[in-house]
Design a protein around this motif. Structure first.
Motif, PDB file in Angstrom:
ATOM      1  N   VAL A  47       0.849  -1.192   0.000  1.00  0.00           N
ATOM      2  CA  VAL A  47       0.000   0.000   0.000  1.00  0.00           C
ATOM      3  C   VAL A  47       0.887   1.245   0.000  1.00  0.00           C
ATOM      4  CG1 VAL A  47      -1.759   1.296   1.255  1.00  0.00           C
ATOM      5  CG2 VAL A  47      -1.819  -1.213   1.252  1.00  0.00           C
ATOM      6  N   ASN A  48       0.683   2.101  -0.991  1.00  0.00           N
ATOM      7  CA  ASN A  48       1.498   3.305  -1.109  1.00  0.00           C
ATOM      8  C   ASN A  48       1.195   4.298   0.005  1.00  0.00           C
ATOM      9  OD1 ASN A  48       2.739   2.373  -3.429  1.00  0.00           O
ATOM     10  ND2 ASN A  48       1.228   3.308  -4.787  1.00  0.00           N
ATOM     11  N   VAL A  49       2.245   5.022   0.422  1.00  0.00           N
ATOM     12  CA  VAL A  49       2.101   5.958   1.531  1.00  0.00           C
ATOM     13  C   VAL A  49       3.115   7.080   1.377  1.00  0.00           C
ATOM     14  CG1 VAL A  49       3.743   4.749   3.026  1.00  0.00           C
ATOM     15  CG2 VAL A  49       1.885   6.072   4.069  1.00  0.00           C
ATOM     16  N   VAL A  50       2.815   8.235   1.992  1.00  0.00           N
ATOM     17  CA  VAL A  50       3.770   9.342   2.053  1.00  0.00           C
ATOM     18  C   VAL A  50       4.068   9.677   3.509  1.00  0.00           C
ATOM     19  CG1 VAL A  50       3.043  10.378  -0.132  1.00  0.00           C
ATOM     20  CG2 VAL A  50       2.005  11.150   2.002  1.00  0.00           C
ATOM     21  N   ASP A  51       5.274  10.149   3.744  1.00  0.00           N
ATOM     22  CA  ASP A  51       5.639  10.735   5.028  1.00  0.00           C
ATOM     23  C   ASP A  51       5.132  12.171   4.995  1.00  0.00           C
ATOM     24  OD1 ASP A  51       6.830  11.810   7.260  1.00  0.00           O
ATOM     25  OD2 ASP A  51       8.893  11.497   6.591  1.00  0.00           O
ATOM     26  N   THR A  52       4.181  12.500   5.873  1.00  0.00           N
ATOM     27  CA  THR A  52       3.538  13.813   5.777  1.00  0.00           C
ATOM     28  C   THR A  52       4.323  14.941   6.440  1.00  0.00           C
ATOM     29  OG1 THR A  52       2.228  13.481   7.796  1.00  0.00           O
ATOM     30  CG2 THR A  52       1.247  12.773   5.693  1.00  0.00           C
ATOM     31  N   HIS A  53       5.428  14.603   7.129  1.00  0.00           N
ATOM     32  CA  HIS A  53       6.188  15.692   7.761  1.00  0.00           C
ATOM     33  C   HIS A  53       7.615  15.237   8.031  1.00  0.00           C
ATOM     34  CE1 HIS A  53       6.344  19.492  10.162  1.00  0.00           C
ATOM     35  NE2 HIS A  53       7.362  18.851  10.727  1.00  0.00           N
ATOM     36  N   CYS A  54       8.546  15.890   7.373  1.00  0.00           N
ATOM     37  CA  CYS A  54       9.975  15.652   7.611  1.00  0.00           C
ATOM     38  C   CYS A  54      10.719  16.936   7.275  1.00  0.00           C
ATOM     39  CB  CYS A  54      10.484  14.483   6.757  1.00  0.00           C
ATOM     40  SG  CYS A  54      10.294  14.736   4.976  1.00  0.00           S
ATOM     41  N   VAL A  82       6.872   3.481   0.103  1.00  0.00           N
ATOM     42  CA  VAL A  82       6.984   4.856   0.600  1.00  0.00           C
ATOM     43  C   VAL A  82       7.268   5.735  -0.608  1.00  0.00           C
ATOM     44  CG1 VAL A  82       8.185   6.433   2.160  1.00  0.00           C
ATOM     45  CG2 VAL A  82       7.794   4.063   2.849  1.00  0.00           C
ATOM     46  N   ARG A  83       6.211   6.288  -1.152  1.00  0.00           N
ATOM     47  CA  ARG A  83       6.273   6.918  -2.470  1.00  0.00           C
ATOM     48  C   ARG A  83       6.645   8.387  -2.441  1.00  0.00           C
ATOM     49  NH1 ARG A  83       3.460   4.389  -6.444  1.00  0.00           N
ATOM     50  NH2 ARG A  83       4.428   5.999  -7.746  1.00  0.00           N
ATOM     51  N   GLU A 107      11.899  16.957  -8.295  1.00  0.00           N
ATOM     52  CA  GLU A 107      11.880  15.501  -8.251  1.00  0.00           C
ATOM     53  C   GLU A 107      10.480  14.976  -7.953  1.00  0.00           C
ATOM     54  OE1 GLU A 107      15.353  13.489  -6.560  1.00  0.00           O
ATOM     55  OE2 GLU A 107      15.869  15.427  -5.664  1.00  0.00           O
ATOM     56  N   ASP A 108      10.209  13.767  -8.419  1.00  0.00           N
ATOM     57  CA  ASP A 108       8.927  13.134  -8.142  1.00  0.00           C
ATOM     58  C   ASP A 108       8.830  12.768  -6.666  1.00  0.00           C
ATOM     59  OD1 ASP A 108       8.179  13.266 -10.809  1.00  0.00           O
ATOM     60  OD2 ASP A 108       8.952  11.256 -11.275  1.00  0.00           O
ATOM     61  N   GLY A 109       7.641  12.894  -6.118  1.00  0.00           N
ATOM     62  CA  GLY A 109       7.397  12.445  -4.765  1.00  0.00           C
ATOM     63  C   GLY A 109       7.880  13.367  -3.675  1.00  0.00           C
ATOM     64  N   VAL A 110       8.213  14.602  -4.000  1.00  0.00           N
ATOM     65  CA  VAL A 110       8.648  15.558  -2.976  1.00  0.00           C
ATOM     66  C   VAL A 110       7.757  16.793  -3.049  1.00  0.00           C
ATOM     67  CG1 VAL A 110      10.523  16.946  -2.029  1.00  0.00           C
ATOM     68  CG2 VAL A 110      11.040  14.768  -3.144  1.00  0.00           C
ATOM     69  N   TRP A 111       7.123  17.101  -1.934  1.00  0.00           N
ATOM     70  CA  TRP A 111       6.336  18.318  -1.787  1.00  0.00           C
ATOM     71  C   TRP A 111       6.855  19.082  -0.574  1.00  0.00           C
ATOM     72  CZ3 TRP A 111       4.349  13.464  -2.662  1.00  0.00           C
ATOM     73  CH2 TRP A 111       3.632  13.274  -3.844  1.00  0.00           C
ATOM     74  N   GLY A 112       6.287  20.255  -0.303  1.00  0.00           N
ATOM     75  CA  GLY A 112       6.804  21.014   0.819  1.00  0.00           C
ATOM     76  C   GLY A 112       5.776  21.920   1.468  1.00  0.00           C
TER      77      GLY A 112
END
Length: 315
Positions: A47-54, A82-83, A107-112
Motif C-alpha cells: 500500500v502506497n504511503v507518504v511521510d507527511t512531515h519531515c 513509501v512513495r 523531483e517526483d514524490g517531494v512536496w513542501g
C-alpha cells in the motif's frame, strides 16, 4: 509523558548536559556512508504511503548528502511503497537563494510546506514573510508551516514574538487558501485560542507530532473537524506513554503518518543509525496497527486517505 527534550539528540527524557549520545557534529559516525551497513526491519506492505512531515534539508545537512532525493532513497533503501514525502521548510535560511527546496521540488514524490518555526519566531519580519509567500506560490507548496507556539525551555524566541509570527502566518494561510501545519508544545491553551480567532472552523489543519492528551484532542477535533493529528516514531519509544494513549484512543480516520526526519529514530534502530529518514514512516504504521489491533494495510490505507484529504495529493 516527560516533555523535556534534549538539544543534542532531540529526544525526550533528559537535557543536553545529561546526554550520552554523540554530539551533532558526529551524528553520522554510526552510519555507513554507502548505506551497506544499514538494514531496514520495518513491516512491509504494497500500500502506497507518504511521510507527511519531515525536514529533508536538515537531514541532508546532517549526513552531508550532496546528491538528490532519488539517490538518497536508493542509498538508504526506502521501502518501495513509501512513495513520497512532504518536507517542512521552517528555518529562515530555507527561503532564499541558499535553500534547496527548488531543486527538491523538481523531483517526483517531494512536496513542501513553508513557515517559520516558533523557535525562530524572533527573526520574523516583513522581508521574511515576503519570501515565505513567494515560496508558497510554487505548485508543490502545499501548506503554511510549521508554525505555532513553543513554551518549552528549548525555544529561544520570546512568547510575544511567537504570538506575532504565528498570527501573521495563519492569516497568510487564510489569504492563500492553504492548510496549516501547527507546532504546539506546552502552549496548548494559547495555541488553540489563536487558531479559533483566525482560522475558519472548516480549515484543514495538520497538528504535527501531537503529544497532548485525549481531552485536548477532542477539543481540537470538535472545533476543527478537518484537523488531523500527526504521529511520529516517538510512538515507538517505551517511555512515551501519553503518545501511546493518543495513538490508541484517537481513531485512525484522524491520524496522519510522519517521521519528523531526521529526528525520532525508531526505538528498534537505536545504535544502528543516528538519524531517521522518510522511509522509516513504516515503523509508525506498524506500531499503530499493533495499538489498533488491525492490519498494517488498513492503517496505511486510512492514513494515506487522510493525507490526501488534508493536502490534496494522490498517486
Amino acid at each position: 509523558m516527560d516533555k523535556t527534550y534534549c538539544d543534542n539528540c532531540e529526544e525526550p527524557g533528559h537535557l543536553k548536559k545529561n546526554c550520552t549520545s554523540l554530539p551533532k557534529a558526529n551524528l553520522v559516525a554510526a552510519q555507513s556512508k554507502n548505506g551497506k551497513d544499514f538494514e531496514f526491519r520495518e513491516p512491509l506492505s504494497d500500500v502506497n504511503v507518504v511521510d507527511t512531515h519531515c525536514h529533508i534539508d536538515a537531514l541532508f545537512e546532517r549526513i552531508r548528502h550532496r546528491g538528490n532525493y532519488e539517490q538518497f532513497k536508493t542509498l538508504f533503501r526506502f521501502p518501495p511503497n513509501v512513495r513520497g514525502c512532504i518536507s517542512s521548510f521552517s528555518d529562515p535560511t530555507c527561503f532564499g537563494s541558499l535553500g534547496m527546496w527548488e531543486s527538491l521540488f523538481s523531483e517526483d514524490g517531494v512536496w513542501g510546506t513553508f513557515g517559520v518555526h516558533p523557535h525562530s519566531a524572533k527573526y520574523y519580519n516583513d522581508e521574511l514573510e515576503a519570501k515565505i509567500v513567494a515560496c508558497l506560490k510554487h505548485p508543490k507548496a502545499l501548506a503554511v508551516g510549521e508554525c505555532g507556539l513553543d513554551y518549552s525551555v528549548r525555544s529561544a524566541s520570546p512568547k510575544d514574538k511567537q504570538d506575532i509570527a504565528f498570527k501573521r502566518q495563519l492569516r497568510i494561510a487564510v489569504q492563500l487558501d492553504k492548510p496549516v501545519v501547527i507546532h504546539c508544545r506546552e502552549a496548548e491553551t494559547d495555541c488553540f485560542q489563536i487558531m479559533k480567532d483566525i482560522l475558519p472552523s472548516d480549515w484543514k489543519i495538520h497538528l504535527h507530532c501531537y503529544t497532548g492528551d485525549l481531552a485536548q484532542a477532542e477539543e481540537y477535533s470538535s472545533h476543527f473537524p478537518n484537523l488531523y493529528f500527526g504521529v511520529t516514531n516517538l510512538v515507538t519509544y517505551p517511555t512515551a506513554t501519553q503518545v501511546h494513549h493518543d495513538a490508541t484512543d484517537l481513531p485512525l480516520r484522524k491520524l496522519v503518518l510522519e517521521t519528523d526526519a531526521p529526528y525520532f529514530v525508531p526505538s528498534r534502530l537505536k545504535g544502528t543509525t543516528r538519524f531517521s529518514t522518510p522511509g522509516m514512516v513504516m515503523y509508525v504504521a506498524g506500531k499503530l496497527a499493533e495499538f489498533h489491533k488491525c492490519s498494517l494495510d488498513k492503517v496505511l490505507e486510512t492514513c494515506q486517505k487522510n493525507a490526501e484529504n488534508l493536502y490534496g495529493i494522490s498517486f
